[in-house]
Enzyme design. Structure first.
Site, PDB file in Angstrom:
ATOM      1  N   GLY A 185       0.824  -1.197   0.000  1.00 21.20           N
ATOM      2  CA  GLY A 185       0.000   0.000   0.000  1.00 21.20           C
ATOM      3  C   GLY A 185       0.856   1.244   0.000  1.00 21.20           C
ATOM      4  O   GLY A 185       2.066   1.185   0.240  1.00 21.20           O
ATOM      5  N   PRO A 186       0.241   2.389  -0.263  1.00 16.75           N
ATOM      6  CA  PRO A 186       0.975   3.647  -0.284  1.00 16.75           C
ATOM      7  C   PRO A 186       1.264   4.154   1.123  1.00 16.75           C
ATOM      8  O   PRO A 186       0.643   3.727   2.100  1.00 16.75           O
ATOM      9  CB  PRO A 186       0.014   4.590  -1.017  1.00 16.75           C
ATOM     10  CG  PRO A 186      -1.345   4.063  -0.649  1.00 16.75           C
ATOM     11  CD  PRO A 186      -1.184   2.568  -0.578  1.00 16.75           C
ATOM     12  N   GLY A 187       2.208   5.076   1.200  1.00 18.97           N
ATOM     13  CA  GLY A 187       2.485   5.724   2.472  1.00 18.97           C
ATOM     14  C   GLY A 187       3.650   5.112   3.216  1.00 18.97           C
ATOM     15  O   GLY A 187       4.503   4.427   2.650  1.00 18.97           O
ATOM     16  N   CYS A 218       5.809  -5.717   0.994  1.00 15.26           N
ATOM     17  CA  CYS A 218       6.191  -4.322   0.785  1.00 15.26           C
ATOM     18  C   CYS A 218       5.922  -3.483   2.034  1.00 15.26           C
ATOM     19  O   CYS A 218       6.689  -3.533   2.988  1.00 15.26           O
ATOM     20  CB  CYS A 218       5.492  -3.768  -0.449  1.00 15.26           C
ATOM     21  SG  CYS A 218       6.242  -2.260  -1.101  1.00 15.26           S
ATOM     22  N   LEU A 219       4.824  -2.751   2.072  1.00 12.89           N
ATOM     23  CA  LEU A 219       4.474  -1.990   3.269  1.00 12.89           C
ATOM     24  C   LEU A 219       4.346  -2.922   4.465  1.00 12.89           C
ATOM     25  O   LEU A 219       4.682  -2.554   5.600  1.00 12.89           O
ATOM     26  CB  LEU A 219       3.176  -1.219   3.042  1.00 12.89           C
ATOM     27  CG  LEU A 219       2.707  -0.305   4.181  1.00 12.89           C
ATOM     28  CD1 LEU A 219       3.642   0.886   4.336  1.00 12.89           C
ATOM     29  CD2 LEU A 219       1.278   0.185   3.914  1.00 12.89           C
ATOM     30  N   GLN A 256       7.821  -3.529   5.831  1.00 12.58           N
ATOM     31  CA  GLN A 256       8.326  -2.345   6.531  1.00 12.58           C
ATOM     32  C   GLN A 256       7.655  -2.196   7.888  1.00 12.58           C
ATOM     33  O   GLN A 256       8.311  -1.845   8.880  1.00 12.58           O
ATOM     34  CB  GLN A 256       8.087  -1.109   5.661  1.00 12.58           C
ATOM     35  CG  GLN A 256       8.858  -1.118   4.348  1.00 12.58           C
ATOM     36  CD  GLN A 256       8.346  -0.091   3.353  1.00 12.58           C
ATOM     37  OE1 GLN A 256       7.537   0.772   3.692  1.00 12.58           O
ATOM     38  NE2 GLN A 256       8.807  -0.190   2.114  1.00 12.58           N
ATOM     39  N   SER A 311      10.012   3.108  -2.258  1.00  8.96           N
ATOM     40  CA  SER A 311      10.978   4.190  -2.067  1.00  8.96           C
ATOM     41  C   SER A 311      11.552   4.149  -0.660  1.00  8.96           C
ATOM     42  O   SER A 311      12.551   4.799  -0.375  1.00  8.96           O
ATOM     43  CB  SER A 311      10.306   5.551  -2.305  1.00  8.96           C
ATOM     44  OG  SER A 311       9.199   5.709  -1.433  1.00  8.96           O
ATOM     45  N   LEU A 312      10.891   3.402   0.251  1.00  3.60           N
ATOM     46  CA  LEU A 312      11.356   3.240   1.621  1.00  3.60           C
ATOM     47  C   LEU A 312      11.947   1.839   1.785  1.00  3.60           C
ATOM     48  O   LEU A 312      11.610   0.917   1.034  1.00  3.60           O
ATOM     49  CB  LEU A 312      10.207   3.441   2.607  1.00  3.60           C
ATOM     50  CG  LEU A 312       9.421   4.748   2.481  1.00  3.60           C
ATOM     51  CD1 LEU A 312       8.284   4.774   3.500  1.00  3.60           C
ATOM     52  CD2 LEU A 312      10.321   5.950   2.665  1.00  3.60           C
ATOM     53  N   HIS A 372       7.434  -7.408  -4.874  1.00  2.00           N
ATOM     54  CA  HIS A 372       6.035  -7.747  -5.114  1.00  2.00           C
ATOM     55  C   HIS A 372       5.938  -9.112  -5.790  1.00  2.00           C
ATOM     56  O   HIS A 372       6.095  -9.224  -7.011  1.00  2.00           O
ATOM     57  CB  HIS A 372       5.362  -6.676  -5.966  1.00  2.00           C
ATOM     58  CG  HIS A 372       4.953  -5.469  -5.188  1.00  2.00           C
ATOM     59  ND1 HIS A 372       3.648  -5.074  -5.049  1.00  2.00           N
ATOM     60  CD2 HIS A 372       5.689  -4.585  -4.473  1.00  2.00           C
ATOM     61  CE1 HIS A 372       3.587  -3.983  -4.288  1.00  2.00           C
ATOM     62  NE2 HIS A 372       4.819  -3.664  -3.932  1.00  2.00           N
ATOM     63  N   GLU A 393       3.404 -10.746  -6.496  1.00  2.00           N
ATOM     64  CA  GLU A 393       2.203 -10.861  -7.327  1.00  2.00           C
ATOM     65  C   GLU A 393       2.316 -10.149  -8.661  1.00  2.00           C
ATOM     66  O   GLU A 393       1.421 -10.263  -9.511  1.00  2.00           O
ATOM     67  CB  GLU A 393       0.991 -10.306  -6.570  1.00  2.00           C
ATOM     68  CG  GLU A 393       0.842  -8.794  -6.571  1.00  2.00           C
ATOM     69  CD  GLU A 393       1.842  -8.047  -5.696  1.00  2.00           C
ATOM     70  OE1 GLU A 393       1.843  -6.801  -5.728  1.00  2.00           O
ATOM     71  OE2 GLU A 393       2.609  -8.704  -4.977  1.00  2.00           O
TER      72      GLU A 393
END
Length: 752
Positions: free
Chosen positions: A62-64, A93-94, A97, A142-143, A184, A186
């Site tokens: 997800g974003p953020g 991903c997120l 993190q 990006s993180l 990712h 998927e």
């Protein structure tokens, strides 16, 4: 689904790849039952007692940022479940993190962002990588996290970046059943490390559950939370009319290869500004069929604005306001179409009659749960006319199909066939002017301001660096104001029609259109088909996103174009992000049966080379044939606005673009096309287009004094990625403007 099937809870952090991950789960964990919840849908207090219904949790991307509570929601609490509620969890991903920062790793920004790029993933072949060979995986981040030498988190895989050094790609918790990957699995371009890693997670998680003697509750046959995926039943919960079976199409065919589409359109009133007109025009390869509607003065027109609980039905001068009650505009149109459905006719003709028109960019906001910041109503968000009489031209063979849905309309069909035959034999010159219509000195052209646009590109890139988006399709509008006494050509004719003819001549395109449905007029030379869906039974849905364009010119051979497009990491990354987004949209409606039939193929058009991908899907088995009729319609509703015009993830990208752009996009970036009474449909992206609002008529009707000018709006823009160069993006935007501005006799300087 068997009640003994494995039950997986998938937590969606408002990403545009979630359904792809669900499909990967079904491949990795056979027969599993998946329920999806948003990360802010339930508090941990509400969620905790429901976890007894599941064997494992997948935390999606997800974003953020994971340290932002509004971005991560309940995910943060999942890592700290007590022993009685603990379940195996796999993060992506997120998700990785978030797992990392909850257990002692540090979060930082990459020096070079990786969005839609493929990296080799190094791993020792153990744990979730057991039996997994070479991994080349897509990254959208990006993180990143840095794992300390000792602690609760152990590194399992990594990438070696020339720009970023070693970057953590997979981890596990040393004592709890938590695993995660940064890449990712998927993505359509991930090779190795996808379903195999998820399968290994399931094996390890199941072993952990057995040692803990953790078993799922057997009290409930189905989990008490979440939306099931895939959907195996109709999404409609309201009553619908029974599909009609007695409606017929009357038709005849004449071969008139000398008769142009524009002449046929003029025969049906295209040059009369006061009337409505619809032409879906295959003005260039690979388009084949052109569709012209014959619209009598009382032809039904339907308009709707987002946020209204009603729609307007217009028949000539009569307007009727109809409440939507518990329906939305899509359901209302579907109900109407079911009463007009036709099961059998000439299968080689793509359109037999039905709705033709356009949907705005903003029509997709309700499905994304994005509030509309609207100051005034201008163009309707849905503007469609129901075409009962039509002509379909096969531009390859010259066959002209004359059709009617009106019972007993044989006389009209015969008369049109005779008239068009005579018209094709006539040697009378075309009365329409062929030269470019120049603007008067009193006209004005307002182009986007270069420094302002470049500043917004830089703002967009900052959102990409911070993890809010992977790609942002930034646009700007050009406005052309023309005095009303200078906007008409020959008395009684429409200058907009003449301008459209100039547009199709200077920039021929396979998905062109001239749609005049008051109060809006749209002329388009779009190269991009958005969504087509075939007729029942078992219709095929196909999307063809374009990201990457090279204009033809001296020395630009296919080999050169392929190197500039398919050989460019930036162009391929832009295309890949939209392919993955579209796969998610299709998986959301159709279930597992989605495939990428072509990835980043270079296609030749009249004036350009394009980088095109093709994604296809059919209905998941188990859905009744009764739902086939509006299957494609549901895909259209669920896929707007077009991902190629938003970026990814779609919801967050649209929200960012609302603040980066000066106002609504309106008709631009939406779609136009048709939904046939057979159940098939074809919709194109509204780009390389311009449109105007007929303020003169609307203000006259409301008693307001007539404005002195008509205003045309042209939208243009491009996909901003971390690899974008602001100057190059500005040049690309101006280049896209030029093809439409030529129809006004304008050539904008590149340094405008």
């Amino acid at each position: 689904m068997s009640p003994d099937a494995p039950r997986i809870l998938l937590v969606d952090s408002y990403d545009s790849f979630t359904h792809n991950l669900a499909a990967l789960c079904r491949r990795s964990i056979p027969n599993c039952q998946i329920r999806i919840i948003k990360n802010d849908e339930l508090s941990i207090e509400e969620l905790r007692p429901c976890l007894k219904d599941f064997e494992a949790i997948i935390v999606g991307p997800g974003p953020g940022s994971p340290d932002n509570a509004s971005d991560i929601g309940v995910v943060r609490d999942l890592w700290h479940l007590d022993d009685d509620h603990l379940l195996p969890i796999f993060g992506v991903c997120l998700g990785l993190q978030s797992l990392g920062i909850e257990f002692g790793t540090t979060l930082g920004r990459l020096s070079t962002v990786k969005h839609g790029l493929v990296s080799q993933i190094h791993h020792p072949g153990t744990d979730i990588f057991e039996g997994v060979g070479e991994v080349n995986a897509v990254r959208y981040h990006s993180l990143h996290i840095t794992v300390p030498p000792t602690g609760d988190i152990q590194q399992l895989a990594w990438a070696e970046d020339a720009e970023n050094g070693r970057v953590v790609m997979a981890v596990k918790h040393t004592s709890k059943p938590f695993w995660a990957v940064q890449y990712h699995p998927e993505s359509v371009c991930t090779q190795g490390g996808g379903w195999e890693v998820l399968r290994n997670f399931w094996t390890l998680g199941s072993q952990w559950s057995q040692t803990r003697r953790h078993t799922r509750s057997t009290i409930a046959d189905t989990p008490s939370i979440g939306i099931p995926w895939p959907h195996t039943a109709s999404p409609h919960s309201f009553s619908r009319p029974t599909l009609a079976s007695t409606n017929k199409v009357l038709s005849t065919k004449v071969n008139l290869p000398q008769l142009s589409v524009t002449k046929i359109s003029e025969y049906f009133g295209a040059a009369d500004e006061a009337s409505n007109c619809v032409l879906l025009d295959s003005a260039a390869n690979p388009g084949r069929y052109s569709i012209i509607g014959s619209l009598p003065g009382d032809a039904m027109q339907v308009t709707h604005y987002v946020g209204d609980a009603f729609l307007t039905i217009i028949r000539g001068k009569d307007k009727t306001i109809e409440s939507l009650d518990a329906l939305d505009i899509w359901q209302w149109l579907s109900n109407y179409m079911r009463t007009r459905q036709v099961e059998h006719h000439n299968s080689s003709v793509p359109f037999w009659g039905g709705f033709v028109g356009f949907f705005s960019y903003e029509i997709g906001y309700p499905a994304l749960h994005i509030p509309l910041q609207r100051k005034e109503k201008k163009h309707p968000d849905a503007n469609l006319t129901f075409v009962e009489r039509s002509v379909v031209v096969d531009n390859q063979t010259g066959d002209v199909h004359i059709q009617s849905l009106i019972p007993g309309d044989d006389t009209w069909i015969a008369q049109v066939a005779e008239d068009l035959t005579n018209l094709s034999q006539s040697r009378a010159p075309n009365a329409r002017r062929s030269s470019v219509l120049s603007l008067s000195p009193l006209s004005s052209v307002v182009l986007p301001e270069k420094q302002r646009y470049i500043s917004r590109i830089k703002q967009a890139k900052e959102h990409l660096y911070s993890g809010d988006s992977y790609e942002l399709c930034l646009t700007a509008q050009t406005r052309i104001s023309i005095p009303y006494n200078q906007s008409r050509g020959t008395p009684g004719t429409s200058t907009s029609w003449e301008r459209y003819q100039q547009l199709r001549k200077s920039n021929p395109a396979p998905y062109s259109a001239y749609i005049r449905l008051h109060p809006s007029t749209l002329m388009s030379s779009s190269p991009e088909r958005f969504l087509s869906f075939s007729r029942p039974p078992n219709p095929m849905c196909q999307l063809r996103p374009i990201k990457g364009t090279v204009r033809k010119g001296p020395g630009i051979t296919r080999a050169v174009a392929e190197q500039l497009l398919a050989g460019s990491p930036k162009e391929v990354a832009e295309n890949l992000m939209i392919v993955d987004l579209i796969r998610h949209d299709l998986h959301g409606v159709l279930g597992e049966n989605v495939k990428t039939a072509k990835f980043c193929g270079v296609e030749e058009y009249e004036t350009v080379w394009q980088l095109v991908s093709v994604i296809e899907g059919r209905q998941e088995k188990g859905t009744s044939k009764h739902d086939d009729f509006d299957l494609g319609w549901n895909v259209l509703k669920s896929s707007l606005p077009p991902g190629s015009m938003t970026g990814a993830p779609k919801k967050r990208s649209v929200e960012i673009l609302q603040n980066l752009e000066d106002g609504e996009r309106g008709v631009y970036s939406g779609v136009f096309g048709y939904w046939c009474v057979s159940g098939g449909g074809d919709w194109s992206v509204t780009i390389r287009s311009c449109f105007k609002l007929d303020q003169q008529n609307s203000q006259k009707a409301s008693g307001v004094s007539r404005p002195e000018h008509e205003e045309w709006v042209i939208g243009a823009g491009g996909a901003i990625t971390a690899l974008s160069d602001p100057e190059a993006e500005w040049d690309e935007m101006i280049l896209k403007l030029q093809s439409v501005l030529k129809s006004f006799g304008i050539t904008p300087p590149m340094s405008a």
